[in-house]
Motif scaffolding. Structure first.
Motif, PDB file in Angstrom:
ATOM      1  N   UNK A   7      -9.671  -1.351  -0.601  1.00  0.00           N
ATOM      2  CA  UNK A   7      -8.886  -1.996  -1.661  1.00  0.00           C
ATOM      3  C   UNK A   7      -8.663  -1.045  -2.832  1.00  0.00           C
ATOM      4  N   UNK A   8      -7.669  -1.386  -3.646  1.00  0.00           N
ATOM      5  CA  UNK A   8      -7.387  -0.619  -4.859  1.00  0.00           C
ATOM      6  C   UNK A   8      -7.227  -1.612  -5.994  1.00  0.00           C
ATOM      7  N   UNK A   9      -7.882  -1.351  -7.091  1.00  0.00           N
ATOM      8  CA  UNK A   9      -7.957  -2.300  -8.204  1.00  0.00           C
ATOM      9  C   UNK A   9      -6.593  -2.650  -8.800  1.00  0.00           C
ATOM     10  N   UNK A  10      -6.577  -3.789  -9.460  1.00  0.00           N
ATOM     11  CA  UNK A  10      -5.345  -4.274 -10.088  1.00  0.00           C
ATOM     12  C   UNK A  10      -4.839  -3.280 -11.129  1.00  0.00           C
ATOM     13  N   UNK A  11      -3.517  -3.154 -11.168  1.00  0.00           N
ATOM     14  CA  UNK A  11      -2.893  -2.311 -12.175  1.00  0.00           C
ATOM     15  C   UNK A  11      -1.617  -2.967 -12.668  1.00  0.00           C
ATOM     16  N   UNK A  12      -1.261  -2.625 -13.886  1.00  0.00           N
ATOM     17  CA  UNK A  12      -0.018  -3.087 -14.495  1.00  0.00           C
ATOM     18  C   UNK A  12       0.661  -1.844 -15.057  1.00  0.00           C
ATOM     19  N   UNK A  13       1.865  -1.591 -14.606  1.00  0.00           N
ATOM     20  CA  UNK A  13       2.605  -0.417 -15.067  1.00  0.00           C
ATOM     21  C   UNK A  13       3.637  -0.828 -16.111  1.00  0.00           C
ATOM     22  N   UNK A  14       3.997   0.086 -16.990  1.00  0.00           N
ATOM     23  CA  UNK A  14       5.027  -0.199 -17.987  1.00  0.00           C
ATOM     24  C   UNK A  14       6.394   0.307 -17.520  1.00  0.00           C
ATOM     25  N   UNK A  15       6.513   0.541 -16.219  1.00  0.00           N
ATOM     26  CA  UNK A  15       7.772   0.952 -15.611  1.00  0.00           C
ATOM     27  C   UNK A  15       7.899   0.256 -14.252  1.00  0.00           C
ATOM     28  N   UNK A  16       9.120   0.190 -13.736  1.00  0.00           N
ATOM     29  CA  UNK A  16       9.350  -0.401 -12.422  1.00  0.00           C
ATOM     30  C   UNK A  16       8.786   0.522 -11.354  1.00  0.00           C
ATOM     31  N   UNK A  17       8.260  -0.105 -10.299  1.00  0.00           N
ATOM     32  CA  UNK A  17       7.633   0.662  -9.236  1.00  0.00           C
ATOM     33  C   UNK A  17       8.100   0.107  -7.884  1.00  0.00           C
ATOM     34  N   UNK A  18       8.639   0.974  -7.043  1.00  0.00           N
ATOM     35  CA  UNK A  18       9.026   0.591  -5.684  1.00  0.00           C
ATOM     36  C   UNK A  18       7.967   1.128  -4.738  1.00  0.00           C
ATOM     37  N   UNK A  19       7.430   0.253  -3.891  1.00  0.00           N
ATOM     38  CA  UNK A  19       6.376   0.628  -2.949  1.00  0.00           C
ATOM     39  C   UNK A  19       6.950   0.550  -1.541  1.00  0.00           C
ATOM     40  N   UNK A  20       7.218   1.690  -0.940  1.00  0.00           N
ATOM     41  CA  UNK A  20       7.857   1.793   0.369  1.00  0.00           C
ATOM     42  C   UNK A  20       6.829   2.221   1.409  1.00  0.00           C
ATOM     43  N   UNK A  21       6.585   1.349   2.378  1.00  0.00           N
ATOM     44  CA  UNK A  21       5.648   1.665   3.452  1.00  0.00           C
ATOM     45  C   UNK A  21       6.400   2.430   4.534  1.00  0.00           C
ATOM     46  N   UNK A  22       5.985   3.664   4.776  1.00  0.00           N
ATOM     47  CA  UNK A  22       6.611   4.506   5.790  1.00  0.00           C
ATOM     48  C   UNK A  22       5.924   4.288   7.136  1.00  0.00           C
ATOM     49  N   UNK A  23       4.615   4.125   7.094  1.00  0.00           N
ATOM     50  CA  UNK A  23       3.822   3.928   8.296  1.00  0.00           C
ATOM     51  C   UNK A  23       2.648   3.021   7.941  1.00  0.00           C
ATOM     52  N   UNK A  24       2.323   2.081   8.818  1.00  0.00           N
ATOM     53  CA  UNK A  24       1.180   1.209   8.580  1.00  0.00           C
ATOM     54  C   UNK A  24       1.575  -0.089   7.911  1.00  0.00           C
ATOM     55  N   UNK A  25       0.698  -0.551   6.996  1.00  0.00           N
ATOM     56  CA  UNK A  25       0.898  -1.846   6.351  1.00  0.00           C
ATOM     57  C   UNK A  25       0.221  -1.848   4.983  1.00  0.00           C
ATOM     58  N   UNK A  26       0.897  -2.428   4.002  1.00  0.00           N
ATOM     59  CA  UNK A  26       0.371  -2.584   2.648  1.00  0.00           C
ATOM     60  C   UNK A  26       0.165  -4.068   2.386  1.00  0.00           C
ATOM     61  N   UNK A  27      -1.042  -4.433   1.984  1.00  0.00           N
ATOM     62  CA  UNK A  27      -1.369  -5.819   1.639  1.00  0.00           C
ATOM     63  C   UNK A  27      -1.578  -5.887   0.133  1.00  0.00           C
ATOM     64  N   UNK A  28      -0.679  -6.578  -0.549  1.00  0.00           N
ATOM     65  CA  UNK A  28      -0.720  -6.674  -2.004  1.00  0.00           C
ATOM     66  C   UNK A  28      -1.145  -8.065  -2.449  1.00  0.00           C
ATOM     67  N   UNK A  29      -1.854  -8.117  -3.544  1.00  0.00           N
ATOM     68  CA  UNK A  29      -2.133  -9.372  -4.232  1.00  0.00           C
ATOM     69  C   UNK A  29      -1.298  -9.347  -5.498  1.00  0.00           C
ATOM     70  N   UNK A  30      -0.350 -10.262  -5.608  1.00  0.00           N
ATOM     71  CA  UNK A  30       0.522 -10.361  -6.770  1.00  0.00           C
ATOM     72  C   UNK A  30       0.359 -11.777  -7.305  1.00  0.00           C
ATOM     73  N   UNK A  31      -0.365 -11.910  -8.411  1.00  0.00           N
ATOM     74  CA  UNK A  31      -0.695 -13.249  -8.905  1.00  0.00           C
ATOM     75  C   UNK A  31      -1.564 -13.959  -7.878  1.00  0.00           C
ATOM     76  N   UNK A  32      -1.156 -15.145  -7.476  1.00  0.00           N
ATOM     77  CA  UNK A  32      -1.903 -15.907  -6.466  1.00  0.00           C
ATOM     78  C   UNK A  32      -1.310 -15.733  -5.073  1.00  0.00           C
ATOM     79  N   UNK A  33      -0.374 -14.813  -4.931  1.00  0.00           N
ATOM     80  CA  UNK A  33       0.329 -14.624  -3.660  1.00  0.00           C
ATOM     81  C   UNK A  33      -0.097 -13.324  -2.981  1.00  0.00           C
ATOM     82  N   UNK A  34      -0.279 -13.391  -1.669  1.00  0.00           N
ATOM     83  CA  UNK A  34      -0.505 -12.198  -0.859  1.00  0.00           C
ATOM     84  C   UNK A  34       0.838 -11.778  -0.277  1.00  0.00           C
TER      85      UNK A  34
END
Length: 98
Positions: A39-66
């Motif tokens: 896991x990787x700890x929660x972060x809040x950025x002051x800029x927009x961030x696009x997270x593009x999975x090239x290989x594998x899978x990314x599991x994000x927790x955004x608020x109460x949603x996975x």
């Protein structure tokens, strides 16, 4: 512009979750990193961030949603959006900061 092989760059990284900048377009930074199922700890950025999975899978927790981001998919995290990475995320991730 040179050819960039995101999978090769991510796989070659000795340390997971440590991104490196591979290019810039205007003010946007293009980064690549290797995910290692930890896991990787929660972060809040002051800029927009696009997270593009090239290989594998990314599991994000955004608020109460996975949010599951599969290879070939991208999640857009607007500035100010708190998000963390859940255990099990693995593969190659490209991050575009705008």
């Amino acid at each position: 512009m040179p050819l960039i092989d995101f999978n090769s760059l991510a796989t070659a990284k000795a340390e997971a979750w440590r991104s490196s900048i591979v290019g810039e377009i205007g003010s946007a930074k293009i980064k690549v990193l290797r995910m290692d199922a930890q896991p990787y700890e929660e972060e809040i950025r002051d800029y927009n961030e696009a997270l593009l999975v090239v290989d594998g899978k990314l599991l994000l927790q955004v608020g109460h949603e996975t949010v599951v981001v599969e290879a070939g998919q991208m999640y857009l995290a607007p500035a100010g959006t708190a998000h963390s990475v859940l255990p099990g995320s693995h593969g190659s991730l490209v991050i575009i900061d705008v």
